[in-house]
Write an enzyme that holds these catalytic residues in place. Structure first.
Site, mmCIF file in Angstrom:
data_model
loop_
_atom_site.group_PDB
_atom_site.id
_atom_site.type_symbol
_atom_site.label_atom_id
_atom_site.label_comp_id
_atom_site.label_asym_id
_atom_site.label_seq_id
_atom_site.Cartn_x
_atom_site.Cartn_y
_atom_site.Cartn_z
ATOM 1 N N SER A 487 0.816 -1.209 0.000
ATOM 2 C CA SER A 487 0.000 0.000 0.000
ATOM 3 C C SER A 487 0.856 1.268 0.000
ATOM 4 O O SER A 487 1.509 1.573 -0.984
ATOM 5 C CB SER A 487 -0.962 -0.054 1.197
ATOM 6 O OG SER A 487 -1.986 0.883 1.065
ATOM 7 N N ASP A 498 10.303 5.924 -9.953
ATOM 8 C CA ASP A 498 9.888 6.666 -11.156
ATOM 9 C C ASP A 498 10.653 7.976 -11.310
ATOM 10 O O ASP A 498 10.964 8.391 -12.439
ATOM 11 C CB ASP A 498 8.390 6.952 -11.104
ATOM 12 C CG ASP A 498 7.551 5.708 -11.355
ATOM 13 O OD1 ASP A 498 8.094 4.726 -11.890
ATOM 14 O OD2 ASP A 498 6.355 5.713 -11.003
ATOM 15 N N LYS A 512 -0.689 -4.451 -3.173
ATOM 16 C CA LYS A 512 -1.979 -3.945 -2.682
ATOM 17 C C LYS A 512 -2.136 -2.513 -3.199
ATOM 18 O O LYS A 512 -1.638 -1.561 -2.615
ATOM 19 C CB LYS A 512 -2.013 -3.996 -1.155
ATOM 20 C CG LYS A 512 -3.182 -3.255 -0.492
ATOM 21 C CD LYS A 512 -4.507 -3.930 -0.770
ATOM 22 C CE LYS A 512 -5.580 -3.418 0.195
ATOM 23 N NZ LYS A 512 -5.880 -1.983 0.059
#
Length: 721
Positions: A487, A498, A512
């Site tokens: 999460s 990224d 998740k």
């Protein structure tokens, strides 16, 4: 429109569900008149029936699922079949109670369940539940009959074996075949306990207590048990995180969310007839004690020095009540370890209850020094157990309220003042927490920009951003993750990856990537998935998680733990990327970093030991059958125990400790560890050390990492990360 009005407008559906109920009743009439209809009448099972409140809740659940869930899924004949299969899997996951004759008869209602569930016609599901409970009672009485006849009558000389996991096995043809299967189950349990040193009297007492306890629970079945099981088979068609909470389960859920009661700090869920550990609360007693693990299944619970109470077949709320208790008292759990080859293998874990305190979940720091080629590198390590925030103190206006971001900011400043060369962020076993904290934490490492995208069922996308242009730390960064990182942890790790802001190291994360909301019903609550997380590069964190730049194997079984191990999990997909900065392009150095890592691990004794453990665990997991021949089973048992001893001694030698002389010495030491309720291993593990070495490699390979270049905007690609 009221529920009653809506029901009255659909007479065709109602008539269809009446037909389904009639077919189920016919099926039950055929089944109960079978060979096992004549059973001991000293106690009778009272069939449970649905209530009006449950029927109304069912209609509300069906509406919510169809119109507000992220997954666009209608209630069709095909879905009816899937609900039927999931429901039977929930009630008899190991296929040890029902026969193929039962399944054939029940299959007559299979295609009608969906229509019935639309309008609150629950009787077909309750009829199935009642039949399974009757079959459970019959099987348990059969098992007790075998034990009463004396386990010495069982034959362990034949060349016989039993299948370990029957979840995908065919249903046994009839009751005679089930009798044979249950005889094997008793033999397996007896043989396992004999090999562990128990005498026959103790084995008989243990098994009798187990089956009598389960039998008692079967007779005490309630309407709410059937309703919750049926609704969760239904809601699980949309995704594994959508579920129904009965009024009592809702109470426990709310208590767990507020962490207001004292206990062991473990999140539990029903796993068919067992209660399974989902995750450990960071800073809680179980986490600090260190022996209980995710996917362990609880067999019995004991208070202090009292006899253990077998909890197989118990309701989740009752198991939770049994485990809870006053601070500083001791609860002892008998569990089937997640890596056990079969359910007869258990271990005992004593945990001292305590309150889960926010400060014990706080981020912490350490500094490691690495001597390499005559140069010493100082690496700061920040451990983040969870993404937390003291909302009450925040709302009260306390300027010193605790939160992940505020605490990490302070720790980074202290590490910078001490002159570290780089920072390792340890997010292993971090199951997530407050979303805004993950967003704010990314902001400590970037100028400003998007951190995560959230898409709802209407395809509306919200972008969370760091709007603070200040950067707290601009030096080299490594993020450690594992399968239990989920999460919010995945949002942070994905954003760092990224942005090219640091390297992600470890194993594939949980996956998740969905958001749930809890909605009240007239009877209980519905936890429903309403949106999905996406990285700034466009790929979802759902199902796939974050793939590390440099991988380190883990003991955790990915086939049992992780989003992609769950039935009906939402798939990975991608949306458009959002413009974001790129701080560093690792493509020029990543191959060399991986080569150095692999060369280092090829000679690292701790990594070699980890690989040996993983190979051992994999062999255990891949065992489809175990022998019921005493000589063959002894040989198998001795091989397993010898491997355990070899691994344990190898680990002790690495720590400079004396090896165990034999298995008895190892088991005595394990008993002492279990009795040491405050036992924690605070030693920095070799994965953190390796994170530091990767950091040093970065500094050696590219001095630009010592002072990160200013970011430049670029058009982000939209392919999967």
């Amino acid at each position: 429109m009221t529920i009653a009005e809506n029901s009255m407008q659909r007479p065709s559906l109602t008539s269809l569900t009446r037909k389904a109920g009639a077919v189920t009743a016919l099926a039950l009439g055929l089944l109960v008149s079978g060979a096992y209809a004549k059973i001991d009448d000293s106690a009778r099972y009272e069939p449970v029936a649905p209530t009006i409140d449950q029927a109304r809740a069912n209609i509300l659940i069906a509406r919510q699922l169809q119109f507000t869930h992220f997954r666009n899924l209608g209630i069709s004949d095909e879905l009816s079949g899937d609900v039927f299969d999931a429901y039977l899997n929930y009630l008899d996951s190991q296929r040890i109670y029902l026969t193929q004759e039962d399944i054939d008869a029940l299959s007559r209602v299979k295609k009608h369940l969906g229509s019935a569930l639309k309008t609150g016609q629950l009787q077909p599901g309750f009829d199935i539940y009642n039949l399974v409970q009757q079959r459970v009672i019959e099987r348990l009485k059969f098992a007790l009959g075998l034990i009463d006849n004396g386990i010495e009558q069982l034959d362990f000389t034949a060349d016989d074996r039993i299948r370990v996991d029957r979840s995908e096995a065919p249903w046994e043809a009839n009751q005679a075949a089930l009798d044979e299967l249950w005889t094997k189950r008793i033999k397996n349990a007896v043989l396992a306990q004999r090999l562990n040193g128990a005498d026959d009297d103790a084995i008989e007492e243990t098994l009798r207590r187990r089956y009598e306890g389960q039998l008692k629970r079967a007779y005490q079945a309630r309407s709410e048990d059937a309703f919750q099981a049926y609704m969760n088979a239904f809601t699980g068609m949309w995704d594994p995180h959508t579920s129904y909470f009965s009024p009592r389960t809702s109470e426990n859920f709310n208590i767990n969310m507020s962490l207001s009661l004292e206990g062991i700090g473990a999140v539990l869920q029903s796993d068919n007839e067992y209660t399974k550990v989902v995750r450990l609360v960071p800073g809680g007693p179980a986490s600090k004690q260190g022996q209980l693990q995710p996917a362990d299944r609880i067999v019995s619970v004991a208070q202090g020095d009292e006899k253990p109470v077998n909890v197989i077949g118990w309701r989740l709320d009752e198991v939770v009540d049994l485990i809870r208790g006053p601070r500083n008292s001791t609860v002892t759990l008998e569990v089937i370890p997640a890596n056990a080859s079969d359910e007869t293998i258990t271990r005992t874990i004593a945990i001292k209850r305590d309150e889960v305190k926010l400060e014990e979940q706080s981020a912490s720091k350490d500094v490691i020094e690495l001597d390499r080629n005559g140069e010493t590198y100082r690496i700061g390590v920040i451990n983040i157990p969870t993404f937390y925030a003291d909302f009450q103190a925040m709302q009260a206006g306390d300027p010193n309220y605790k939160s992940t971001t505020r605490d990490v900011r302070k720790l980074i400043e202290e590490l910078k003042a001490s002159g570290v060369d780089g920072v390792v962020m340890d997010l292993r076993n971090n199951g997530g927490g407050a979303l805004h904290e993950a967003n704010d934490l990314v902001g400590l490492f970037i100028d400003e920009g998007p951190t995560v995208q959230i898409r709802n069922a209407n395809n509306d996308v919200q972008v969370l951003e760091d709007e603070d242009p200040s950067v707290v730390y601009d030096g080299p960064l490594v993020v450690l993750v594992n399968r239990m990182s989920a999460s919010a942890s995945e949002i942070f790790a994905g954003a760092i990856q990224d942005y090219g802001r640091g390297l992600v190291v470890g194993s594939q994360t949980f996956g998740k990537g969905t958001v749930q909301a809890v909605r009240p019903l007239n009877h209980g609550q519905l936890k429903i998935t309403q949106s999905k997380f996406y990285r700034v590069s466009g790929g979802s964190t759902q199902h796939k998680g974050v793939i590390p730049d440099i991988e380190i194997p883990s003991r955790i079984d990915k086939t049992r733990i992780g989003e992609d191990a769950l039935d009906h999990a939402l798939p990975w997909d991608q949306i458009e990327a959002v413009p974001h900065a790129r701080y560093f392009d690792f493509t020029g150095v990543i191959d060399e970093l991986r080569n150095r890592h692999e060369e280092r691990f090829a000679t690292n004794p701790e990594f070699k030991l980890l690989q040996k453990e993983i190979e051992f665990l994999n062999r255990q997991r891949q065992m489809d059958y175990v022998s019921l021949n005493v000589d063959e089973r002894k040989n198998q048992h001795n091989q397993i125990e010898q491997t355990r001893l070899t691994i344990a001694n190898a680990r002790r030698e690495l720590k400079g400790e004396e090896p165990f002389e034999d298995l008895e010495a190892l088991e005595d030491w394990q008993d002492q560890q279990a009795a040491d309720l405050d036992n924690t291993d605070e030693e920095l593990d070799f994965v953190i050390q390796e994170g530091g070495h990767i950091m040093a490699d970065l500094l050696e390979l590219d001095q630009r990492m010592a002072s990160i270049l200013m970011p430049t905007q670029f058009a982000a690609k939209t392919e999967a990360p």
